[in-house]
Design an enzyme around this catalytic site. Sequence first.
Site, PDB file in Angstrom:
ATOM      1  N   HIS A 165       0.934  -0.792  -0.210  1.00 38.72           N
ATOM      2  CA  HIS A 165       0.151  -0.291  -0.118  1.00 38.72           C
ATOM      3  C   HIS A 165       0.628   0.993   0.260  1.00 38.72           C
ATOM      4  O   HIS A 165       0.507   2.374  -0.532  1.00 38.72           O
ATOM      5  CB  HIS A 165      -0.818   0.105   1.533  1.00 38.72           C
ATOM      6  CG  HIS A 165      -1.948  -1.016   1.321  1.00 38.72           C
ATOM      7  ND1 HIS A 165      -2.669  -1.267   0.323  1.00 38.72           N
ATOM      8  CD2 HIS A 165      -2.241  -2.104   1.868  1.00 38.72           C
ATOM      9  CE1 HIS A 165      -4.002  -2.150   0.340  1.00 38.72           C
ATOM     10  NE2 HIS A 165      -3.378  -2.929   1.651  1.00 38.72           N
TER      11      HIS A 165
ATOM     12  N   HIS B   3      -6.251  -7.222  -0.307  1.00 34.32           N
ATOM     13  CA  HIS B   3      -6.734  -5.530  -0.466  1.00 34.32           C
ATOM     14  C   HIS B   3      -6.000  -5.438  -2.173  1.00 34.32           C
ATOM     15  O   HIS B   3      -5.067  -5.840  -2.438  1.00 34.32           O
ATOM     16  CB  HIS B   3      -6.014  -4.928   0.146  1.00 34.32           C
ATOM     17  CG  HIS B   3      -7.009  -5.447   1.765  1.00 34.32           C
ATOM     18  ND1 HIS B   3      -6.006  -5.942   2.653  1.00 34.32           N
ATOM     19  CD2 HIS B   3      -7.521  -4.890   2.398  1.00 34.32           C
ATOM     20  CE1 HIS B   3      -6.829  -6.275   3.662  1.00 34.32           C
ATOM     21  NE2 HIS B   3      -8.071  -5.434   3.556  1.00 34.32           N
TER      22      HIS B   3
ATOM     23  N   ASP C  73      -4.243 -12.860   2.962  1.00 33.28           N
ATOM     24  CA  ASP C  73      -5.950 -12.248   3.229  1.00 33.28           C
ATOM     25  C   ASP C  73      -7.213 -12.503   3.141  1.00 33.28           C
ATOM     26  O   ASP C  73      -8.820 -12.122   2.885  1.00 33.28           O
ATOM     27  CB  ASP C  73      -5.819 -11.078   4.133  1.00 33.28           C
ATOM     28  CG  ASP C  73      -4.822 -10.199   3.459  1.00 33.28           C
ATOM     29  OD1 ASP C  73      -4.900 -10.151   2.095  1.00 33.28           O
ATOM     30  OD2 ASP C  73      -4.589  -8.772   3.425  1.00 33.28           O
TER      31      ASP C  73
ATOM     32  N   ASP D 104      -2.824 -10.353  -2.226  1.00 29.46           N
ATOM     33  CA  ASP D 104      -3.206  -9.778  -1.029  1.00 29.46           C
ATOM     34  C   ASP D 104      -4.706  -9.983  -1.241  1.00 29.46           C
ATOM     35  O   ASP D 104      -4.949  -9.559  -2.084  1.00 29.46           O
ATOM     36  CB  ASP D 104      -2.294  -8.544  -0.838  1.00 29.46           C
ATOM     37  CG  ASP D 104      -2.836  -8.274   0.403  1.00 29.46           C
ATOM     38  OD1 ASP D 104      -2.617  -8.883   1.562  1.00 29.46           O
ATOM     39  OD2 ASP D 104      -3.997  -7.952   1.032  1.00 29.46           O
TER      40      ASP D 104
END
Length: 341
Positions: free
Chosen positions: A125, A163, A248, A161
């Site tokens: 991120h 996200h 995740d 991931d």
Amino acid sequence: MTLDTRLYIHPTMTLHDPGHGHPESPQRLKTLYQSLEESPISGTAFVQATPASKEAIARIHQEHHIQHIEEARGRQSSLDADTSTSEKSVEAAYLAAGAGVQVIDDLLSGQTKTGFVLSRPPGHHAEADRVMGFCLFNTIAVAAAQARSKGIERILIVDWDVHHGNGTQHSFYEDPYVLVFNTHQFPFYPGTGRHSEVGGGDGRGFTVNCPLPAGMADGDYLKVFEEVLVPVAESYKPQLILVSAGFDAHIRDPLGAMNVSEDGYADLCGMVLNLAQRFSDGRLALFLEGGYDLQGLEKSVRSCIQVLTGKTPPQIKASAQKGGDKAIEFARAAQAPYWSL
Ligand SMILES: [Zn+2]
């Protein structure tokens, strides 16, 4: 056949503590290190990470960002709403980025065929000029920039991931030398990663996004990989493959709402390894990103390492639910000008 895999670790990366109750807890890496030390996987060797140089980090991050991180060295601070540091956090972030540089050097010099950077804080991120979503430096982006500095011209980054890897996309959005493939829950944090985000300028077509609705399972992910990632990679012919390996999307994860199993992750890893063996002389590195259920994380990381060392993946059937099929359809439409899918 057993293949050699290097695992990049450092005890200081277990000391980064973003605060009591934070999902990105020191226990994540402690659990992994303990598991891999107590029940070692044959074919693996540990490598102690060394910190990245400022020069390596500055290929991705702006000077004032590096300065901002430096100011947090040795102390607790809150860098944004969900990104905090403890005494050892900045050291840990330099070690994570340093491990990223090391794995690239080891892959390119032929010291190892595959590697797994088992690091914290995560990185995908973090953008050129800001920390975000538990991430200080963008480890995988620093690693890709290291490979670029060594003359590699076609790097594939796969981000599985749950996200969207906004930071990595941001770093290479206009860059045709790094193809970033992302699959993630959407709508979800951080809000980016729509199909229509395909890259800009010379980088058009070198960003491939496959946003997925919540509830997707192994078969959906495998089908997305089979029908979008594989044909893109077959045309692109990457010289090196890097994976933002977050876990995740695991069914047990408290943040993500996906249903991927450790066997599913083993299959995703197997597909990427197969691409590396076909196009990249086997050169593949995984980078730990998210994954907040300790049991799901440990099982998934071990399954992936076993695949890297030569174990045959489970080979679950790639069959999608409605949401998975729709995502593939949208990705095909968005990427039609650039790739034949
Ligand atoms: Zn994540």
